[in-house]
Write an enzyme that holds these catalytic residues in place. Structure first.
Site, PDB file in Angstrom:
ATOM      1  N   ASP A  40       0.822  -1.232   0.000  1.00 45.52           N
ATOM      2  CA  ASP A  40       0.000   0.000   0.000  1.00 45.52           C
ATOM      3  C   ASP A  40       0.850   1.274   0.000  1.00 45.52           C
ATOM      4  O   ASP A  40       0.607   2.173  -0.797  1.00 45.52           O
ATOM      5  CB  ASP A  40      -1.032  -0.004   1.144  1.00 45.52           C
ATOM      6  CG  ASP A  40      -0.413  -0.182   2.522  1.00 45.52           C
ATOM      7  OD1 ASP A  40       0.773  -0.566   2.598  1.00 45.52           O
ATOM      8  OD2 ASP A  40      -1.112   0.067   3.517  1.00 45.52           O
ATOM      9  N   SER A 130     -10.156  -3.117  13.619  1.00 45.21           N
ATOM     10  CA  SER A 130     -11.260  -2.617  14.442  1.00 45.21           C
ATOM     11  C   SER A 130     -11.284  -1.094  14.403  1.00 45.21           C
ATOM     12  O   SER A 130     -12.349  -0.482  14.519  1.00 45.21           O
ATOM     13  CB  SER A 130     -11.107  -3.115  15.878  1.00 45.21           C
ATOM     14  OG  SER A 130      -9.943  -2.586  16.472  1.00 45.21           O
ATOM     15  N   SER A 131     -10.118  -0.468  14.201  1.00 44.75           N
ATOM     16  CA  SER A 131     -10.066   1.005  14.229  1.00 44.75           C
ATOM     17  C   SER A 131     -10.821   1.608  13.046  1.00 44.75           C
ATOM     18  O   SER A 131     -11.615   2.531  13.225  1.00 44.75           O
ATOM     19  CB  SER A 131      -8.616   1.490  14.241  1.00 44.75           C
ATOM     20  OG  SER A 131      -7.918   1.058  13.100  1.00 44.75           O
ATOM     21  N   ASP A 175      -8.067   0.057   4.717  1.00 46.59           N
ATOM     22  CA  ASP A 175      -8.972  -0.347   5.798  1.00 46.59           C
ATOM     23  C   ASP A 175     -10.311   0.378   5.733  1.00 46.59           C
ATOM     24  O   ASP A 175     -11.373  -0.236   5.869  1.00 46.59           O
ATOM     25  CB  ASP A 175      -8.323  -0.085   7.163  1.00 46.59           C
ATOM     26  CG  ASP A 175      -7.031  -0.858   7.350  1.00 46.59           C
ATOM     27  OD1 ASP A 175      -6.707  -1.668   6.454  1.00 46.59           O
ATOM     28  OD2 ASP A 175      -6.355  -0.644   8.360  1.00 46.59           O
ATOM     29  N   TYR A 225       8.554  -1.342  10.912  1.00 48.50           N
ATOM     30  CA  TYR A 225       7.698  -0.821   9.840  1.00 48.50           C
ATOM     31  C   TYR A 225       8.333   0.421   9.202  1.00 48.50           C
ATOM     32  O   TYR A 225       8.466   0.516   7.981  1.00 48.50           O
ATOM     33  CB  TYR A 225       6.325  -0.468  10.444  1.00 48.50           C
ATOM     34  CG  TYR A 225       5.289   0.004   9.461  1.00 48.50           C
ATOM     35  CD1 TYR A 225       4.610  -0.892   8.643  1.00 48.50           C
ATOM     36  CD2 TYR A 225       4.964   1.354   9.365  1.00 48.50           C
ATOM     37  CE1 TYR A 225       3.642  -0.463   7.754  1.00 48.50           C
ATOM     38  CE2 TYR A 225       3.995   1.791   8.482  1.00 48.50           C
ATOM     39  CZ  TYR A 225       3.338   0.891   7.680  1.00 48.50           C
ATOM     40  OH  TYR A 225       2.384   1.327   6.803  1.00 48.50           O
TER      41      TYR A 225
HETATM   42  P1  ADP Z   1      -6.714  -2.818  14.727  1.00 48.04           P
HETATM   43  O1  ADP Z   1      -7.282  -1.753  13.845  1.00 48.04           O
HETATM   44  O2  ADP Z   1      -5.771  -3.720  14.022  1.00 48.04           O
HETATM   45  O3  ADP Z   1      -7.749  -3.594  15.480  1.00 48.04           O
HETATM   46  P2  ADP Z   1      -5.569  -0.528  16.042  1.00 48.04           P
HETATM   47  O4  ADP Z   1      -4.516  -0.392  17.067  1.00 48.04           O
HETATM   48  O5  ADP Z   1      -5.398   0.183  14.749  1.00 48.04           O
HETATM   49  O6  ADP Z   1      -5.813  -2.089  15.832  1.00 48.04           O
HETATM   50  O7  ADP Z   1      -6.950  -0.013  16.652  1.00 48.04           O
HETATM   51  C1  ADP Z   1      -7.403  -0.466  17.889  1.00 48.04           C
HETATM   52  C2  ADP Z   1      -7.992   0.699  18.682  1.00 48.04           C
HETATM   53  O8  ADP Z   1      -9.298   1.037  18.132  1.00 48.04           O
HETATM   54  C3  ADP Z   1      -8.281   0.337  20.127  1.00 48.04           C
HETATM   55  O9  ADP Z   1      -7.134   0.512  20.935  1.00 48.04           O
HETATM   56  C4  ADP Z   1      -9.394   1.296  20.481  1.00 48.04           C
HETATM   57  O10 ADP Z   1      -8.872   2.571  20.761  1.00 48.04           O
HETATM   58  C5  ADP Z   1     -10.189   1.381  19.176  1.00 48.04           C
HETATM   59  N1  ADP Z   1     -11.281   0.380  19.197  1.00 48.04           N
HETATM   60  C6  ADP Z   1     -11.443  -0.672  18.362  1.00 48.04           C
HETATM   61  N2  ADP Z   1     -12.540  -1.396  18.676  1.00 48.04           N
HETATM   62  C7  ADP Z   1     -13.092  -0.787  19.747  1.00 48.04           C
HETATM   63  C8  ADP Z   1     -14.239  -1.043  20.566  1.00 48.04           C
HETATM   64  N3  ADP Z   1     -15.016  -2.092  20.346  1.00 48.04           N
HETATM   65  N4  ADP Z   1     -14.493  -0.187  21.579  1.00 48.04           N
HETATM   66  C9  ADP Z   1     -13.681   0.879  21.806  1.00 48.04           C
HETATM   67  N5  ADP Z   1     -12.597   1.166  21.076  1.00 48.04           N
HETATM   68  C10 ADP Z   1     -12.287   0.351  20.067  1.00 48.04           C
HETATM   69 MG    MG Z   2      -6.112  -0.229  12.819  1.00 49.20          MG
END
Ligand code: ADP
Ligand code: MG
Length: 401
Positions: A40, A130-131, A175, A225
């Site tokens: 990317d 998840s972010s 993403d 990275y």
């Molecule tokens: P990834 O995107 O790979 O899961 P990241 O470090 O980029 O990991 O993002 C994770 C962050 O996103 C968490 O530390 C939190 O701040 C936020 N987050 C993700 N899911 C949730 C949730 N269900 N509730 C609250 N915050 C969340």
């Molecule tokens: Mg992320």
């Protein structure tokens, strides 16, 4: 999903009193990248799918300028003022939502106060994004509740801005694109230079996408990275000087050119030569994977995924013993036709293509083999390619909201 929706509705009602104003519920999925790793930021190609895990968000407008947000996973309720949005250093999860709100404001949108409660079943910080799901869920919620017309592409770009500028993570477009634009039984072929994309049919009754979470994350990941990014830039400078002046990224170098100059670059810097070889061959593998999907040739796709892992492990050197172990265990099972690490590396998840008749066997063998050597069980998730962000009402999943 229905149970989670009901539960979230209850949580929302417990945490907030009814303002009598417009209310809604929305969802945005996590993702897994099938192939195209560390391409990317080299203006290359990626091929992610949205998965069956998501953030769901319930919201209702308020009559004032307050923003109240409740996260079920963190069990925290926070309050902010729309006229004064700034980074929250203490509760960093809120920044993903605040950043999105700020981006709408930057675009001149007049927002109303809002109550938000949300919950997610995407593992946090494992590389299934998840972010981005949280940002996209927030953006879809804000846009819908305020009747803001915005295309999914613009919405994804807005979320990317929020992550880059407000949260402070220099992520690419993949993403947010896939969380917003994902489609059932399709993968998204994304050109990370032009931001153009194409939904490619990913149709199979036979094979499932299986993700194995190593549950390890090396501390090195950020510095490694940045080091890889630097090495890729060095390779571009080398090719620019030694091949053609119109080379601006590794995407501009073809395989013959790379092979012809490999020894010369290797003598200058062995790591730089290897990093370049990974990126250049990985872009070719992504394009071949798109062909394989068009031909419904999943065995071919699986082989390309296997090659991708070898290249990431040997040339890009971003795998680790836990990822290699899971890949090896997975490949030992007859029904596995492709297995590779996915994401930045040094931990996180692997992505596999597994025959549906072998799923139970896969789970058993991978769990036992991994636990024996690492001392903990990996988490295993199974999915088909799913739809991107949606209003739950539209999909008839929650008629009351
Ligand atoms: P990834 O995107 O790979 O899961 P990241 O470090 O980029 O990991 O993002 C994770 C962050 O996103 C968490 O530390 C939190 O701040 C936020 N987050 C993700 N899911 C949730 C949730 N269900 N509730 C609250 N915050 C969340
Ligand atoms: Mg992320």
């Amino acid at each position: 999903m229905l149970n989670r929706i009901k539960k979230l509705k209850n949580i929302f009602e417990q945490k907030f009193s009814d303002t009598g104003l417009i209310a809604g519920m929305f969802a945005a999925p996590g993702r897994v990248n099938i192939i195209g790793e560390h391409t990317d930021y080299n203006d290359g190609f990626v091929l992610p799918v949205a998965i069956n895990r998501n953030i769901i968000m319930a919201a209702q407008l308020r009559t004032d300028k307050k923003i109240k947000i409740y996260s079920e996973e963190f069990d925290q309720k926070l309050e902010f003022d729309l006229n004064n949005i700034s980074r929250n250093e203490k509760n960093s999860w809120s920044n993903y939502i605040l950043g999105v709100i700020k981006e709408f404001q930057k675009r001149g949108k007049k927002l109303q106060g809002i109550n938000i409660a949300f919950t997610g079943d995407i593992p946090i910080g494992s590389g299934l994004s998840s972010s981005a799901a949280l940002e996209v869920a927030a953006a879809v919620t804000i846009a819908n509740m305020h009747n803001i017309n915005i295309t999914k592409v613009k919405l994804a770009l807005l979320c990317k801005r929020a992550e880059n500028d407000f949260v402070g993570v220099a992520s690419g477009i993949m993403d947010q694109y896939i969380s917003a634009l994902g489609q059932k039984n399709r993968a998204l072929f994304i050109d990370c230079k032009s931001n153009q994309f194409e939904a490619i049919p990913f149709v199979t009754d036979t094979y499932k996408i299986v993700m194995c979470d190593t549950r390890v994350k090396r501390k090195l990941v950020d510095s490694e990275y940045n080091q890889r990014r630097k090495e890729c830039k060095e390779a571009v400078l080398f090719y620019k000087e030694n091949l053609r002046s119109n080379i601006n990224s590794l995407r501009d170098v073809n395989k013959e050119e790379m092979e012809k100059t490999y020894d010369q670059l290797f003598n200058y810097s062995a790591p730089v030569a290897k990093r370049a070889r990974h990126v250049i061959t990985e872009n070719i593998r992504v394009k071949k994977s798109v062909e394989a999907l068009r031909e419904k040739d999943f065995v071919k796709l699986g082989k390309l995924m296997n090659q991708s892992h070898s290249s990431l492990s040997n040339d890009f050197e971003v795998s680790c013993k836990e990822l290699d172990l899971i890949v090896e265990l997975a490949r030992g099972i007859k029904g596995t036709i492709g297995a590779r690490m996915t994401g930045a590396g040094f931990g996180g998840v692997t992505v596999n293509l597994v025959h549906r008749d072998y799923l139970e066997k896969f789970k058993k063998i991978v769990r036992a083999g991994y636990e024996k050597k690492v001392g903990k069980k990996p988490y295993i998730y199974i999915s088909d390619p799913e739809n991107g962000a949606k209003s739950l009402k539209e999909f008839g999943e929650n008629d009351e909201y």
